[in-house]
Design an enzyme around this catalytic site. Structure first.
Site, PDB file in Angstrom:
ATOM      1  N   HIS A  82      -7.362  -4.725  10.085  1.00  0.00           N
ATOM      2  CA  HIS A  82      -7.063  -4.495   8.670  1.00  0.00           C
ATOM      3  C   HIS A  82      -5.776  -5.188   8.252  1.00  0.00           C
ATOM      4  O   HIS A  82      -4.875  -5.405   9.051  1.00  0.00           O
ATOM      5  CB  HIS A  82      -7.059  -2.994   8.320  1.00  0.00           C
ATOM      6  N   ASP A 119       0.829  -1.202   0.000  1.00  0.00           N
ATOM      7  CA  ASP A 119       0.000   0.000   0.000  1.00  0.00           C
ATOM      8  C   ASP A 119       0.866   1.254   0.000  1.00  0.00           C
ATOM      9  O   ASP A 119       2.079   1.192   0.194  1.00  0.00           O
ATOM     10  CB  ASP A 119      -0.972   0.001   1.194  1.00  0.00           C
ATOM     11  N   GLU A 174      -9.746  -1.883   5.261  1.00  0.00           N
ATOM     12  CA  GLU A 174     -10.379  -1.595   6.542  1.00  0.00           C
ATOM     13  C   GLU A 174     -11.605  -2.493   6.729  1.00  0.00           C
ATOM     14  O   GLU A 174     -12.097  -3.091   5.752  1.00  0.00           O
ATOM     15  CB  GLU A 174     -10.818  -0.126   6.560  1.00  0.00           C
ATOM     16  N   ASN A 211      -7.582  -2.845  14.312  1.00  0.00           N
ATOM     17  CA  ASN A 211      -8.974  -3.050  13.880  1.00  0.00           C
ATOM     18  C   ASN A 211      -9.109  -4.233  12.914  1.00  0.00           C
ATOM     19  O   ASN A 211     -10.163  -4.426  12.316  1.00  0.00           O
ATOM     20  CB  ASN A 211      -9.533  -1.770  13.242  1.00  0.00           C
TER      21      ASN A 211
HETATM   22  C1  F6R Z   1       1.529  -1.555   6.169  1.00  0.00           C
HETATM   23  C2  F6R Z   1       0.134  -1.939   6.253  1.00  0.00           C
HETATM   24  C3  F6R Z   1      -0.672  -1.928   7.522  1.00  0.00           C
HETATM   25  C4  F6R Z   1       0.152  -2.277   8.755  1.00  0.00           C
HETATM   26  C5  F6R Z   1      -0.720  -2.249  10.005  1.00  0.00           C
HETATM   27  C6  F6R Z   1       0.079  -2.486  11.268  1.00  0.00           C
HETATM   28  O1  F6R Z   1       2.010  -1.664   4.828  1.00  0.00           O
HETATM   29  O2  F6R Z   1      -0.416  -2.254   5.247  1.00  0.00           O
HETATM   30  O3  F6R Z   1      -1.727  -2.850   7.379  1.00  0.00           O
HETATM   31  O4  F6R Z   1       0.721  -3.544   8.606  1.00  0.00           O
HETATM   32  O5  F6R Z   1      -1.373  -1.009  10.099  1.00  0.00           O
HETATM   33  O6  F6R Z   1       0.984  -1.438  11.449  1.00  0.00           O
HETATM   34  P1  F6R Z   1       2.126  -1.482  12.576  1.00  0.00           P
HETATM   35  O7  F6R Z   1       3.087  -2.542  12.152  1.00  0.00           O
HETATM   36  O8  F6R Z   1       2.734  -0.114  12.513  1.00  0.00           O
HETATM   37  O9  F6R Z   1       1.436  -1.803  13.844  1.00  0.00           O
END
Ligand code: F6R
Length: 242
Positions: free
Chosen positions: A133, A70, A138, A131
Site C-alpha cells: 500500500h 492520510d 490497500e 502489502n
Molecule cells: C503513512 C502511510 C503508510 C505508511 C506505510 C509504511 O502516512 O500512508 O502508507 O507509509 O504503512 O509504514 P512504516 O513506515 O511505519 O513502515
C-alpha cells in the site's frame, strides 16, 4: 529496474540525511514561490523529519503548504496516535510552516480540489506497506482513485497495532487517504523503504519495472511516473536483482 530512479544507502540514517537535504532544498525553494509538499507518517520518515527540523529550524517557510497523505478516522488531533499529532511532534512544532497552510484529508473535504487549487504537489514523500500500500490505498485500490474514506485491511491493522497497545481491535478500522491518482499526480514522488521487513515488497515492486499498474500492489502506480524516486537502505534493497 531499467529506467527507474533507485537510490540505495548504507543504512537508514544515511538515507534520512540525504532525503531530508533534498526535501529541505525543495521546501526552501527561492523563498518566494509557493511550494506544496505531500508528507507521510509511519516509522520510516521519522529520522527524515529529525534531519529536516535541523535544516529548517528558524527558516522562513511562509511560502510552504503541506498536505498529509492520510489520517485515521475517529481520532482527535490530540490523540497521540493521530497523524496530526505525529506531524506536530516530529515536524510542525519545530519549523515555521504557517498553521493555516497545513492540511490533512478529512471526510467531506474535497482534498484533490484543494491540492489542485493550490497548484498541485511539488513533491510527495511516501512509505510503503508490507502489502504494497501507499497512503492507505490497500490492495484492490483503483489507479484512478482519489482522496476518499477507506477501510483498513486486516494486515495493515495488525501492522499498526503496535501503536495501539498491541491490539488490532483497538486500531482504527477506517481512514481517509489520498487516492492512487492523487499521489501519482505529484510532480515528484519519493518512496522510502528501510529495514529487512521491506525487502520482499521492494523486490516485488521493482521487479515489475516497465509493467502496468497492478491493483494488487498499489505502489506499482509509481513505476510509470517519470518523477518517481525509490530510496532504500541496504536492508530493504537486499532482495533486489543485481
Ligand atoms: C503513512 C502511510 C503508510 C505508511 C506505510 C509504511 O502516512 O500512508 O502508507 O507509509 O504503512 O509504514 P512504516 O513506515 O511505519 O513502515
Amino acid at each position: 529496474m531499467k529506467g527507474l530512479s533507485v537510490h540505495v544507502y548504507e543504512d537508514s540514517e544515511a538515507l534520512a540525511a540525504a532525503v531530508a537535504a533534498e526535501v529541505a532544498r525543495v521546501m526552501l525553494g527561492d523563498g518566494k514561490t509557493r511550494v506544496n509538499v505531500g508528507l507521510a507518517t509511519g516509522s520510516t520518515p521519522i529520522p527524515v523529519y529529525r534531519h529536516l527540523v535541523q535544516l529548517l529550524r528558524g527558516k522562513d517557510l511562509s511560502h510552504v503548504s503541506s498536505f498529509n497523505l492520510d489520517e485515521y478516522e475517529g481520532l482527535e488531533a490530540s490523540h497521540p496516535e493521530s497523524y496530526r499529532h505525529y506531524m506536530q511532534e516530529h515536524l510542525f512544532a519545530h519549523v515555521a510552516v504557517p498553521p493555516g497552510n497545513i492540511f490533512f484529508p478529512e471526510a467531506g473535504r474535497d482534498y484533490d480540489a484543494l491540492i489542485a487549487e493550490r497548484g498541485g504537489l511539488d513533491l510527495q514523500l511516501l512509505g510503503i506497506g508490507t502489502n504494497g500500500h501507499i497512503g492507505f490505498n490497500e490492495p484492490g485500490s483503483a489507479r484512478d482513485s482519489r482522496t476518499r474514506r477507506v477501510e483498513l485491511s486486516a494486515a495493515t491493522r495488525a501492522a499498526n497495532a503496535r501503536f495501539f497497545g498491541g491490539s488490532a481491535e483497538a486500531t482504527p478500522s477506517h481512514a481517509v487517504t489520498m487516492g492512487v491518482a492523487t499521489i501519482a499526480g505529484a510532480r515528484r514522488t519519493l518512496l522510502l523503504a528501510t529495514g529487512a521487513g521491506k525487502a520482499e515488497i521492494m523486490a516485488a515492486l521493482l521487479q515489475r519495472a516497465g509493467r502496468e499498474y497492478d491493483p494488487a500492489l498499489p505502489a506499482t502506480a509509481l513505476l510509470q511516473h517519470a518523477g518517481a524516486e525509490f530510496h532504500l537502505d541496504r536492508a530493504a534493497a537486499a532482495r533486489l536483482d543485481k
